[in-house]
Design a protein around this motif. Structure first.
Motif, mmCIF file in Angstrom:
data_model
loop_
_atom_site.group_PDB
_atom_site.id
_atom_site.type_symbol
_atom_site.label_atom_id
_atom_site.label_comp_id
_atom_site.label_asym_id
_atom_site.label_seq_id
_atom_site.Cartn_x
_atom_site.Cartn_y
_atom_site.Cartn_z
ATOM 1 N N ASN A 1 3.102 -2.938 4.980
ATOM 2 C CA ASN A 1 4.279 -2.084 5.122
ATOM 3 C C ASN A 1 4.129 -0.738 4.425
ATOM 4 O O ASN A 1 5.071 -0.197 3.875
ATOM 5 N N GLN A 2 2.923 -0.200 4.477
ATOM 6 C CA GLN A 2 2.670 1.172 4.060
ATOM 7 C C GLN A 2 2.927 2.102 5.247
ATOM 8 O O GLN A 2 3.132 1.648 6.378
ATOM 9 N N PRO A 3 2.885 3.404 5.031
ATOM 10 C CA PRO A 3 2.744 4.304 6.178
ATOM 11 C C PRO A 3 1.361 4.109 6.803
ATOM 12 O O PRO A 3 0.556 3.293 6.357
ATOM 13 N N TRP A 4 1.084 4.868 7.804
ATOM 14 C CA TRP A 4 -0.208 4.862 8.502
ATOM 15 C C TRP A 4 -1.337 5.046 7.479
ATOM 16 O O TRP A 4 -1.319 5.972 6.664
ATOM 17 N N VAL A 5 -2.321 4.172 7.496
ATOM 18 C CA VAL A 5 -3.471 4.276 6.598
ATOM 19 C C VAL A 5 -4.504 5.183 7.258
ATOM 20 O O VAL A 5 -5.069 4.840 8.297
ATOM 21 N N THR A 6 -4.733 6.348 6.667
ATOM 22 C CA THR A 6 -5.631 7.312 7.300
ATOM 23 C C THR A 6 -7.093 7.056 6.957
ATOM 24 O O THR A 6 -7.950 7.074 7.834
ATOM 25 N N ARG A 7 -7.407 6.853 5.680
ATOM 26 C CA ARG A 7 -8.794 6.619 5.283
ATOM 27 C C ARG A 7 -8.836 5.704 4.061
ATOM 28 O O ARG A 7 -7.893 5.641 3.269
ATOM 29 N N ILE A 8 -9.964 5.040 3.917
ATOM 30 C CA ILE A 8 -10.284 4.293 2.708
ATOM 31 C C ILE A 8 -11.660 4.750 2.248
ATOM 32 O O ILE A 8 -12.578 4.915 3.051
ATOM 33 N N ALA A 9 -11.798 4.971 0.946
ATOM 34 C CA ALA A 9 -13.091 5.290 0.351
ATOM 35 C C ALA A 9 -13.390 4.254 -0.724
ATOM 36 O O ALA A 9 -12.516 3.921 -1.535
ATOM 37 N N VAL B 1 -7.120 4.581 -1.123
ATOM 38 C CA VAL B 1 -6.448 4.501 0.167
ATOM 39 C C VAL B 1 -5.575 5.733 0.346
ATOM 40 O O VAL B 1 -4.691 6.006 -0.482
ATOM 41 N N SER B 2 -5.822 6.494 1.405
ATOM 42 C CA SER B 2 -4.982 7.657 1.706
ATOM 43 C C SER B 2 -4.020 7.301 2.827
ATOM 44 O O SER B 2 -4.342 6.533 3.731
ATOM 45 N N LEU B 3 -2.819 7.880 2.752
ATOM 46 C CA LEU B 3 -1.716 7.501 3.627
ATOM 47 C C LEU B 3 -1.111 8.727 4.288
ATOM 48 O O LEU B 3 -1.104 9.823 3.725
ATOM 49 N N SER B 4 -0.547 8.517 5.482
ATOM 50 C CA SER B 4 0.196 9.553 6.185
ATOM 51 C C SER B 4 1.648 9.110 6.280
ATOM 52 O O SER B 4 2.016 8.035 5.826
ATOM 53 N N GLY B 5 2.476 9.951 6.890
ATOM 54 C CA GLY B 5 3.881 9.594 7.065
ATOM 55 C C GLY B 5 4.779 10.285 6.055
ATOM 56 O O GLY B 5 4.644 10.110 4.849
ATOM 57 N N TYR B 6 5.714 11.088 6.561
ATOM 58 C CA TYR B 6 6.687 11.733 5.694
ATOM 59 C C TYR B 6 7.770 10.747 5.286
ATOM 60 O O TYR B 6 8.107 9.827 6.029
ATOM 61 N N ARG B 7 8.334 10.953 4.128
ATOM 62 C CA ARG B 7 9.505 10.193 3.710
ATOM 63 C C ARG B 7 10.539 11.179 3.181
ATOM 64 O O ARG B 7 10.213 12.097 2.450
ATOM 65 N N SER B 8 11.757 10.925 3.544
ATOM 66 C CA SER B 8 12.833 11.827 3.137
ATOM 67 C C SER B 8 13.699 11.141 2.096
ATOM 68 O O SER B 8 14.259 10.082 2.339
ATOM 69 N N GLY B 9 13.798 11.741 0.915
ATOM 70 C CA GLY B 9 14.704 11.224 -0.100
ATOM 71 C C GLY B 9 14.189 10.011 -0.836
ATOM 72 O O GLY B 9 14.959 9.296 -1.474
ATOM 73 N N SER B 10 12.892 9.737 -0.776
ATOM 74 C CA SER B 10 12.360 8.601 -1.514
ATOM 75 C C SER B 10 10.988 8.961 -2.049
ATOM 76 O O SER B 10 10.402 9.969 -1.680
ATOM 77 N N ALA B 11 10.473 8.115 -2.941
ATOM 78 C CA ALA B 11 9.134 8.360 -3.472
ATOM 79 C C ALA B 11 8.132 8.343 -2.330
ATOM 80 O O ALA B 11 8.269 7.597 -1.374
ATOM 81 N N GLN B 12 7.087 9.139 -2.464
ATOM 82 C CA GLN B 12 6.161 9.304 -1.348
ATOM 83 C C GLN B 12 4.715 9.322 -1.827
ATOM 84 O O GLN B 12 4.083 10.355 -1.870
ATOM 85 N N PRO B 13 4.167 8.184 -2.198
ATOM 86 C CA PRO B 13 2.736 8.183 -2.538
ATOM 87 C C PRO B 13 1.882 8.510 -1.323
ATOM 88 O O PRO B 13 2.201 8.129 -0.204
ATOM 89 N N HIS B 14 0.798 9.217 -1.557
ATOM 90 C CA HIS B 14 -0.135 9.568 -0.494
ATOM 91 C C HIS B 14 -1.522 9.019 -0.773
ATOM 92 O O HIS B 14 -2.342 8.943 0.127
ATOM 93 N N LEU B 15 -1.789 8.683 -2.038
ATOM 94 C CA LEU B 15 -3.118 8.229 -2.419
ATOM 95 C C LEU B 15 -2.988 7.125 -3.461
ATOM 96 O O LEU B 15 -2.366 7.316 -4.510
ATOM 97 N N LEU B 16 -3.574 5.976 -3.165
ATOM 98 C CA LEU B 16 -3.541 4.820 -4.056
ATOM 99 C C LEU B 16 -4.955 4.415 -4.430
ATOM 100 O O LEU B 16 -5.886 4.580 -3.646
#
Length: 751
Positions: free
Chosen positions: A622-630, A641-656
């Motif tokens: 249940n992440q946003p779209w997974v764009t790449r893994i290194a 893990v890098s992620l795509s997908g905008y979020r409005s009004g909530s925390a928005q991790p892009h890299l885990l």
């Protein structure tokens, strides 16, 4: 399981689940199951770009891109200057053209996601005429008789990556494109057309097409009487998703105006490109009042799609219209002799009908020769031409690139015509009927991927939107060596002649002679669904081993000749729409342990196997779209893990990051702009590089403190990034400005 959306640490017992507003438990490790086989349905680039950059249940927030861009430009910059490395001869989608009335042979071309470009040699070569730090998404360009230029930002065509982001309104230049200032309609989303009164350069019309994704905003036809200083809406829209796709002054009577309204909306699982608000409107009093034209045109209804309109200058009152259905196919071509009072539907002609394919909403343009009212051109996959007022048609015979969007006659040379399509700018000196020549320098190609090799720093290839897979070798210029919409490209790091290329939905081929001959291997792979950008990757320890992701992971041990599935379906299954959702989007094999492989999906799942596919563990869900893994080359349990997908009004991790094979995660997004991360690469030491929709960023310590990397890179989405560890350089693929290169050996202390 413990989850902190606002903190930096995510911990779970063997798996992490992340859901907006709640927590899900990831499934336990499972064994492989027998594969099946079927094909995914058709879709357009807009589907890929939109679904990738949204979160289920949410639309793209208005001005999301502009907000993130300001954040990006506010960060400190490290490193040297990016260098454009082409291609210069391929081009890309051009959506609008304008001629400078004061300077002969000066042409302006609006590139869909590459900004505005200017030619002073009759369309042979182009130079940027737009600020590199402004939005690069273009919708329209127009010139007033005094030389004032107007640009409307935001591409109105509901396809291609640039339409994912809205524009930032209308801009004006009074110095032939050297500088620009915003002049309003910031909430217009996209601008379908700009028209300037041929007698009064201060009187300007703008067709505000609106956002494809969000209701409301500035929509309809707007009039400015003071060169954009202020705007007044003169034609409102009937529905919240109706926009104005076109507006024109009648060339025979500037008090007579025509406008086209169009219902269009994109939802995550549905697209509606027509409706009761679609129609042709006319004003006979300079825009004070308007009426919807009937008299033989299709009545208002849910099946009326995008309409294209063209008016004659040589025969006052002669107007033409092409109508497409909401579903996409051609629905009719009409003509009126009396400025739209009465219309006649002309006989269907196979060339014209076929030209719209199944996506007439991608075109919607009619152009009438100003010297001959019976000489008409229509936009389609090819350019369509009629010499008898629309009774019969011929296509361009392949002389142009394909997917036509813009055309303009040069009043200085009555037979000279310029055209803009998905391949760039073309010129004809035979009234657009023949003799087309392509611009020789137009560096605004839209790339999805880049491939390089340490064996030869001059070799670079990539997959380009509507321009195939392109390589820098094999000729004096960049050249296409595999067709379609170019996607994944690879160059064997140990054998530069061994290359791979794909087009949309996982149609891939391999070559042992640098791409001169290609052998397709798609049918040797096993998948129920394949992503628009299907991932194909080398095993970093052995390039004879490759991985291919459909909805199952396939493995080859003989250089891509034969393939074996080594996983079950790693997704949550297909979507309700025709778009083949439920696919693998990224594959990363460990360099230090050939039994460890990481996989990410479009529905936000991350999997890892430690035994070469015998068992898989779902470590994120249940992440946003997974764009790449290194994967850390020294530690198979450490992955990014890098992620795509905008979020409005909530925390928005892009890299885990995980250091324990997915048992716990740390958010490294830090001060990155609030936007998707498209690629993550591990550099020397602890350095991390990320490619985002707002450029490239670097964290020298890998701890989430980010700086903007390098200067001189236009504000354009960076879809892919390749790191040459041997020569300490980065090469990026931008969606609208081609390839750029930067050396990173000294500036960051990384080499």
């Amino acid at each position: 399981m413990r989850l902190s959306l606002l903190g930096k640490s995510f911990v779970a017992a063997g798996a992490v689940a992340w859901l907006l507003g709640g927590v899900l438990t990831a499934p336990a490790a499972v064994g492989a199951e027998p594969p099946g086989e079927s094909d995914g349905g058709p879709a357009a680039p807009a589907d890929y770009s939109y679904i990738q950059r949204t979160v289920p249940g949410q639309t793209l927030p208005r001005h999301a891109y502009d907000t993130a861009a300001k954040q990006a430009l506010g960060l400190p910059t490290r490193g040297g200057a990016w260098r454009s490395i082409g291609p210069t001869n391929i081009g890309g989608r051009v959506v609008s053209l304008a001629l400078d009335p004061q300077r002969a042979d000066t042409v302006y071309a609006a590139a869909a996601s590459g900004g505005l470009w200017k030619s002073t040699d009759a369309g042979q070569t182009f130079a940027p005429s737009w600020p590199a730090d402004g939005t690069q998404a273009m919708g329209a360009v127009a010139a007033a008789k005094d030389g004032t230029l107007y640009v409307g930002t935001g591409e109105p065509n509901p396809g291609g990556g640039s339409v994912t982001y809205e524009g930032t309104g209308v801009y004006r230049s009074t110095d032939h494109g050297a500088s620009w200032r915003p002049v309003g309609l910031r909430d217009s989303g996209t601008i379908g057309a700009i028209a300037v009164d041929p007698r009064n350069p201060a009187r300007v019309l703008a067709a505000a097409n609106g956002s494809l994704y969000s209701a409301g905003g500035d929509r309809g036809v707007y009039l400015s009487a003071d060169g954009g200083g202020s705007w007044r809406r003169v034609l409102d829209v009937p529905n919240e998703f109706t926009g104005a796709s076109d507006v024109q002054f009648d060339p025979a009577d500037p008090q007579r105006l025509y406008a086209v309204l169009w219902d269009h909306r994109r939802e995550p699982d549905k697209r509606t490109y027509g409706g009761v608000g679609s129609g042709v409107y006319r004003s006979v009093d300079g825009g004070a009042t308007w009426q919807r034209l009937a008299g033989g045109l299709p009545a208002a209804g849910p099946t009326v799609g995008r309409i294209g309109l063209g008016a004659s200058a040589s025969e006052p009152g002669r107007v033409y219209a092409i109508v497409n259905s909401t579903a996409g196919p051609f629905a009719g071509f009409y003509t009126s002799p009396d400025a739209g009072e009465h219309w006649t539907k002309l006989p269907d002609s196979a060339p014209l009908t076929d030209s719209q394919s199944s996506y007439g909403w991608w075109f919607g343009k009619v152009w009438v020769d100003p010297h001959d009212a019976r000489h008409v051109h229509v936009a389609g996959v090819p350019l369509l031409t009629s010499l008898d007022g629309g009774t019969t048609w011929t296509d361009d015979g392949g002389a142009l690139h394909g997917d036509e969007h813009a055309l303009i006659w040069d009043p200085r040379y009555p037979s000279r015509v310029y055209a803009g399509d998905d391949g760039g700018v073309f010129r004809s000196d035979a009234a657009g009927d023949s003799g087309w020549t392509k611009a020789t320098y137009e560096p605004f190609t839209q790339f999805y991927s880049v491939a390089i090799t340490p064996q030869d720093t001059r070799r670079v290839s990539g997959g380009a939107q509507d321009n195939g897979s392109i390589r820098s070798w094999g000729g004096s210029d960049f050249n296409s060596y595999y067709g379609g919409d170019g996607e994944q490209n690879l160059i064997n790091p140990k054998n530069r002649q061994n290359v791979f290329a794909c087009y949309q939905y996982g149609n891939c081929a391999r070559s042992t002679d640098g791409g001169t001959t290609m052998t397709d291997f798609t049918d040797a792979t096993t998948a129920d669904r394949r992503n628009w950008f299907t991932p194909v990757q080398f095993d970093p320890s052995n390039p004879n081993v490759l991985y291919y992701g459909g909805n199952r992971l396939n493995r080859s041990t003989d250089g891509g000749v034969t393939w074996t599935p080594i996983s079950q379906d790693l997704t949550g299954g297909p979507s309700r729409d025709t778009y083949p959702f439920g696919t693998i989007t990224t594959v990363a094999a460990s360099a230090s342990d050939p039994n460890t492989i990481w996989v990410g999906t479009d529905d936000g799942r991350v999997w890892v196997t430690r035994d070469l596919g015998a068992h898989w563990t779902n470590v994120l869900i249940n992440q946003p779209w997974v764009t790449r893994i290194a994967v850390d080359p020294r530690d198979p349990a450490t992955a990014f893990v890098s992620l795509s997908g905008y979020r409005s009004g909530s925390a928005q991790p892009h890299l885990l990051r995980t250091r324990d094979a997915g048992a716990s995660w740390t958010d490294l997004s830090g001060n990155l702009p609030a936007a998707p991360v498209n690629k993550v690469v591990l550099g020397a030491g602890r350095t991390l590089y990320v490619a985002t929709d707002q450029g490239v960023f670097v964290s020298a310590s890998g701890d989430g403190r980010w700086s903007r990397l390098g200067s001189g890179l236009p504000l354009v989405p960076v879809d892919d990034l390749a790191y040459d560890r041997v020569h300490q350089r980065l090469v990026v693929a931008t969606f609208g400005r081609g390839f750029y290169e930067l050396g990173v050996a000294n500036e960051l202390g990384a080499g």
